[in-house]
Design a protein around this motif. Structure first.
Motif, PDB file in Angstrom:
ATOM      1  N   ASP A   1       0.827  -1.197   0.000  1.00 27.94           N
ATOM      2  CA  ASP A   1       0.000   0.000   0.000  1.00 27.94           C
ATOM      3  C   ASP A   1       0.860   1.245   0.000  1.00 27.94           C
ATOM      4  O   ASP A   1       2.009   1.238   0.442  1.00 27.94           O
TER       5      ASP A   1
ATOM      6  N   THR B   1      -3.675   5.071   5.016  1.00 27.24           N
ATOM      7  CA  THR B   1      -3.470   4.335   3.773  1.00 27.24           C
ATOM      8  C   THR B   1      -4.054   5.165   2.645  1.00 27.24           C
ATOM      9  O   THR B   1      -5.275   5.380   2.560  1.00 27.24           O
TER      10      THR B   1
ATOM     11  N   SER C   1      -4.547   1.346  -1.955  1.00 27.91           N
ATOM     12  CA  SER C   1      -4.220  -0.041  -1.648  1.00 27.91           C
ATOM     13  C   SER C   1      -4.497  -0.986  -2.797  1.00 27.91           C
ATOM     14  O   SER C   1      -4.296  -2.187  -2.669  1.00 27.91           O
TER      15      SER C   1
END
Length: 924
Positions: free
Chosen positions: A613, A632, A635
């Motif tokens: 990620d 994040t 991803s």
């Protein structure tokens, strides 16, 4: 002429003599007769009739002759010369062809020599010994003496010719005399020989040492030797007193022996011994005497145990030379002349145990013990009684009682010396010294001789004593010793690193402490000096005139105890140093880190290797001392490689490589802090590793990216069509040759420019190329900045330094960190590369170049040591550099470095390979 032939020669005229110690010389006149050929010489003893002998003939014209031991003129006549000191009658006559003339007669005496004299200098105490050399012709010798060297002589004696020495006993001790000797001939006296000084001196007395009871069968005498002169003998005497007279002669000893054994001495009756040396058959005065006797020494150092043993009194003494047995006596008084006999002990044993019937009858009863020594002879021949030694049976008092003074933080350690015979010990405690009724704390079974009082309270001084116990019977208590419970040192001592002018010291409190002592030192291992006391944490040291740097230690205290030192910790005020923070440790984080200041606080874009990620994290403050939760960003796919974080139109944006489809991607946050993010945009067309080594920058108001275009070779460049980067234009190739890795994009003098690693003549070189317009629609010809046989230009980082472009990079061929600065503002020409870090190993990987406080600086990875390093130039252009410093060496750290200015200070994001963490370091 014929007349002379028949006429005898005339009588010799003018005959005379001269004399010396070597002989008699004759002289006469020339004879008037011309035909004389020989003169005859005769010698006669006038006292002996008919003794005339012809001794020589002399040929004319010689008219002399020497009756000498060495006649230089007539050596053939050197025989039987006359005796010195005797008068002779010499005759001479002439000879010719007609016969002999008449005799001429004269008398002559050969002189005598003087003897050489030697007189003794202090060799004797009662005479001076005079010796001399023999003189030829002497009938006797006259010995004479004077008081001064040139004074009148007086004759002492005459001796015959065979005697060549004389002893003068008539002088005065220590007075110097001058001695002469004269040879006396038959008819004349010789000259005096001498003088030589001589004197009598008091001889060193012979000092005797006699044994005092060292032997049961003799008295051994020994004395020092006389060397000048050495006696002929030593006469040994014995007397009952020291007065002169009445002595008993024992015997003579001939040197070199100088000892004597008197085996006739009476037992234990002292006698006075002395020695008289015999010199030249004369017994000299006696020397220094000494008393001695036959016997045995008195046993010394007699001791008896005083309550040490419960079942006995142990008596001991020193061994006596020659003793074969000892007798032990006991009394109830110390000076009893007739104590009671206990037992006899055979040598070499020198101890005895006096046991008693039972404890109750003899415990505590004091006795006095005596010892005498005996030998193999009769019992009457024994030494005098020894001094008495007091002893008694009982249990001893523990000695060396010691209580710990703060050395035990859990209590007070009490120890004592073991008592022989004890079965137990009782430990008592009081809060008063020599307390009348101390409290019994514990009964300790022997052989243990120590115990720890864990009930002792902090800040209280106690007094401890111990008694010994024998099967329930307790002895006396020992002397007290004070002790107190110790304090643990303070824990967790920490000193702040304050950018202001004070240092704050904090620590954990210590049980029982009423205060703390603060100590300070300039170095960790230096001398710590007390600076203050405090009741509790924290303590503020300062203010200082920064920058300062100190080390701190603490001790805990109360009214009795003082702890050991705490740990040491370093604190500073106003001294910059690297502060390291772990930003993300949830998995294998931190690869391809990129540091940027986002909305006033540092932020990092990076890859999550575990989950593939792209992630982003922003600090909670301007210094990066604390960080928010990682976000994040994307991803889908294999993202996060070669991440590059830049603020685009007020919001953070990241370019990175999607390894799943080999494509370059771009994503921008939806807000100024980067709390939420938009959808990643694909930049260009996918292909083999298109998008690796991405570098993001804002070019003429819009974001732009350069990366390695593996599919067609060279470097690819894309610029967005808008300020946010929602859509992107077509790829432009700044370099078209193979290579183009390790790209770095920067705006140089209003136009985009790229540094990268390309392939020129076959080996990778360092390249630089600048666009021909502000948007980067077309590009100039790449310039080879550094090349050669090998690999140059790895891990490039491009920045504008002092108005001109500059590049930091890794020289693979030489394993060195290098830096090069352009000679002009556009990078049209370049100076000579500078080696910044070199040596054994590889230095300079993952470089990141920035301007820090006006001068260029580089963060980089030390391959050999696995360290993060930083170096700052000494000038604005980077022509000279300082010493590289290690920022972090805790494991394999320093990969993927990214250097930026954070809140005015240099800061670095980097990857901790050992722990899989992303880290942040800032220097302030």
């Amino acid at each position: 002429v014929r007349e002379h032939l028949y006429t005898e020669p005339a009588v010799v005229t003018g005959l005379s003599t001269s004399t010396s110690t070597t002989g008699v010389t004759l002289d006469w006149d020339k004879n008037p007769d011309p035909d004389v050929d020989i003169f005859q010489i005769f010698r006669a003893d006038p006292d002996v009739e008919g003794s005339q002998d012809k001794i020589a003939s002399v040929f004319d014209p010689d008219t002399d002759f020497s009756d000498s031991v060495d006649d230089p003129v007539h050596p053939m006549f050197n025989w039987d010369v006359g005796v010195p000191g005797k008068e002779y009658e010499y005759s001479v006559r002439a000879h010719n062809t007609a016969g002999y003339g008449g005799y001429s007669i004269v008398s002559g005496i050969r002189l005598m020599t003087a003897p050489t004299v030697d007189a003794s200098d202090g060799a004797y105490s009662n005479h001076v010994h005079v010796e001399w050399t023999s003189v030829e012709g002497a009938e006797a010798y006259s010995i004479q003496r004077s008081d001064t060297v040139d004074g009148a002589c007086s004759e002492l004696a005459q001796v015959d010719a065979d005697t060549l020495s004389y002893d003068d006993y008539s002088g005065i001790l220590e007075q110097t005399y001058y001695y002469w000797v004269q040879a006396l001939g038959e008819d004349i006296e010789g000259p005096l020989g001498g003088p030589d000084a001589g004197f009598m001196a008091e001889l060193e007395p012979v000092q005797v040492t006699a044994t005092d009871g060292a032997y049961p069968d003799k008295v051994e005498l020994v004395w020092g030797e006389l060397e000048d002169p050495t006696p002929e003998a030593y006469n040994v005497y014995r007397d009952t007193d020291e007065e002169e007279g009445g002595e008993e002669f024992l015997g003579s000893v001939v040197p070199p022996d100088h000892s004597y054994s008197d085996t006739t001495a009476p037992w234990n009756e002292p006698r006075f011994y002395f020695v008289k040396p015999v010199i030249d058959s004369v017994e000299q005065p006696r020397g220094i005497g000494d008393w001695g006797h036959r016997g045995l020494g008195v046993p010394g150092n007699v001791t008896a145990t005083q309550g040490t043993f419960a079942g006995k009194v142990a008596v001991s003494w020193n061994a006596v030379n020659q003793a074969t047995r000892y007798r032990v006596y006991r009394s109830v008084t110390a000076d009893d002349p007739d104590p009671g006999y206990l037992d006899e002990v055979e040598a070499p044993t020198t101890s005895y145990e006096d046991t008693a019937a039972n404890w109750g009858d003899t415990e505590g009863v004091h006795y006095f013990y005596f010892v005498t020594a005996l030998h193999s002879g009769p019992d009457e021949e024994r030494s005098p009684l020894s001094e008495s030694a007091e002893g008694w049976r009982g249990i001893g008092i523990p000695a060396s009682v010691s209580a710990s003074d703060g050395t035990n933080t859990a209590g007070v350690n009490v120890s004592w010396a073991s008592v022989t015979g004890a079965t137990h010990y009782r430990v008592y405690r009081s809060v008063v010294e020599d307390g009348p009724a101390p409290t019994l704390l514990e009964t300790v079974a022997a052989p243990a001789a120590g115990w720890s009082d864990t009930t002792a309270e902090h800040n209280t001084l106690y007094w401890y004593c111990v008694s010994a116990v024998y099967n329930g019977d307790e002895g006396a208590k020992s002397a007290d010793d004070s002790g107190y419970r110790g304090l643990a040192p303070p824990l967790n001592v920490q000193a702040s690193d304050d950018k202001e002018d004070t240092i704050e010291i904090t620590w954990s409190s210590v049980t029982g402490a009423t205060g703390y002592i603060i100590y300070r030192s300039e170095t960790e291992l230096g001398t710590y000096t007390q600076i203050d006391t405090d009741d509790a944490s924290p303590y503020l040291d300062g203010p200082f005139a920064p920058p300062v740097n100190y080390w701190y230690k603490l001790k805990a205290t109360n009214s009795h105890a003082e702890s050991a030192f705490s740990n040491a910790d370093e604190g500073s005020a106003g001294i910059p140093e690297w502060h390291i923070v772990i930003v993300d440790s949830e998995g294998d984080m931190g690869r391809s880190t990129s540091l940027c200041v986002v909305n006033g606080n540092p932020a990092i874009g990076y890859g999550d290797a575990d989950n593939k990620d792209l992630k982003y994290v922003r600090a909670n403050d301007a210094d990066g001392s604390s960080w928010g939760a990682p976000i994040t960003v994307a991803s889908e796919g294999s993202l996060g490689q070669f991440a590059c974080l830049v603020v685009v139109n007020g919001y953070p944006a990241i370019s990175n490589f999607d390894d799943t489809i080999d494509v370059l991607k771009y994503v921008r946050a939806s807000d100024a802090n980067g709390d939420s993010w938009g959808t990643p945009v694909t930049v260009g067309v996918g292909g083999s590793y298109t998008g690796s080594f991405s570098s993001l920058a804002v070019v003429n108001g819009n974001p732009a990216v350069c990366s390695y275009d593996y599919l067609v070779g060279g470097t690819g460049y894309w610029r967005a069509n808008d300020a946010n980067g929602d859509t992107w234009g077509s790829k432009v190739k700044p370099t078209s040759s193979s290579g183009g890795t390790y790209t770095s994009l920067v705006v140089v003098n209003g136009r985009p420019a790229v540094s990268c690693t390309g392939t020129g003549g076959g080996d990778p070189d360092l390249f630089y190329v600048r666009a021909e317009d502000a948007n980067g629609s077309s590009w100039g010809t790449p310039i080879t900045v550094d090349s050669g046989l090998g690999y140059y230009g790895g891990h490039t980082s491009l920045a504008v330094v002092n108005g001109n472009p500059a590049i930091s990079y890794f020289d693979y061929t030489n394993d060195d960190l290098k830096y090069v600065w352009a000679s002009d503002a556009i990078g049209g020409s370049w100076g000579t590369p500078v080696t910044v870090d070199s040596g054994l190993g590889q230095h300079g990987g993952r470089t990141s170049l920035a301007v820090v406080n006006g001068n260029p600086a580089i963060s980089y990875y030390d391959y050999t040591n696995g360290d993060l390093k930083y170096v700052w130039a000494s000038d604005a252009s980077g022509s000279t550099w300082g010493t590289p410093e290690t920022v972090d060496s805790a494991g394999d750290v320093g990969k993927s470095t990214s250097l930026a200015i954070v809140n005015g200070f240099p800061a670095i994001s980097y990857y901790d390979y050992t722990n899989g963490d992303i880290k942040f370091a800032i220097y302030y």
